[in-house]
Write an enzyme that holds these catalytic residues in place. Structure first.
Site: not given
Length: 261
Positions: A98, A234
């Site tokens: 991320s 995610h």
């Protein structure tokens, strides 16, 4: 708080978790927004003994808790590049998850400028660095409860910490700081270049870094580019450890075995 000129101890900035015996290569991992080195230490057990695991620790957490909170990506990447253990850059793969992918990208650029270009960059669940953030959080507009709700929606953080008011008070400032950096970070396209192969990995149901957008990372290198999409959101790798480390093994070389979580 540490004066900015002093700087933290190098082993507080980069955790060094070598395996047993001679170390063939090193893997430097940069955590996600709000993350810390503790959350990636368990990767040691999934890597071969001859791979040296290094993990970046950002300001405002762990042994760096008393430092000033980071204000921009340079506050995250600069100390990590400067504090790499001796010999670690000789054969180095840099990986971020991320926001950590953007930090990893900047670490590679810093090492490249110093004549120590890593062997490869691995970006996980993140937009390419020259793109605007498609999933801004705007932490400055959210109270603590709203910010916690936004973090829980993304996953990756222990809900027990977020639900404990005392623990939450400790971690919220660094989470706010990281998301503020991630919201606005963007590298000019002409400067968004690395002189090494790039691998990007993402989840097929990730709303933050959609799988269809991951191919843009190809534009940061003239070297080999590889894209992998695994099932999940995610934090796809948490439920796909064997598959994730199998992909990583293609970058590290050698044999990587992941046990089931």
């Amino acid at each position: 708080m540490h004066a900015r000129g002093q700087g933290p101890a190098p082993d507080d900035v980069v955790w060094d978790l070598p395996g047993e015996g001679p170390q063939r290569t090193a893997l430097l991992v940069l955590p996600h927004a709000g993350g810390n080195a503790h959350g990636y230490a368990e990767w040691r057990e999934h890597l071969p003994a001859d791979v040296r695991l290094l993990i970046g620790q950002y300001p405002g957490r762990g042994a760096r808790y008393a430092e000033d909170l980071p204000r921009d990506i340079a506050d995250l990447a600069g100390p990590v590049a400067a504090c790499l253990p001796e010999g670690a850059a000789d054969d180095l793969v840099v990986l971020g998850h991320s926001m950590g992918s953007l930090v990893a990208f900047e670490v590679v650029r810093l090492l490249q400028a110093a004549g120590r270009t890593p062997r490869a960059l691995v970006a996980s669940a993140c937009r390419a660095p020259f793109l605007a953030n498609p999933a801004v959080v705007h932490p400055e507009r959210l109270d603590d409860d709203q910010l916690v709700a936004a973090i829980k929606e993304r996953g990756g953080t222990d809900d027990g910490i977020l639900d404990d008011l005392e623990l939450r008070e400790i971690v919220i400032p660094s989470i706010r700081a990281d998301f503020a950096i991630d919201d606005v970070y963007r590298c000019a396209a002409a400067e968004a270049r690395v002189d090494c192969p790039v691998t990007v990995i993402g989840g097929d149901a990730d709303p933050v870094a959609p799988a269809a957008s991951l191919g843009h990372w190809a534009d940061v290198t003239d070297h080999a580019f590889t894209r992998h999409v695994l099932p999940g959101g995610h934090f796809y790798y948490q439920d796909q450890l064997p598959e994730f480390f199998a992909v990583l093994s293609t970058v590290l070389g050698g044999h990587v075995t992941a046990t089931a979580a």
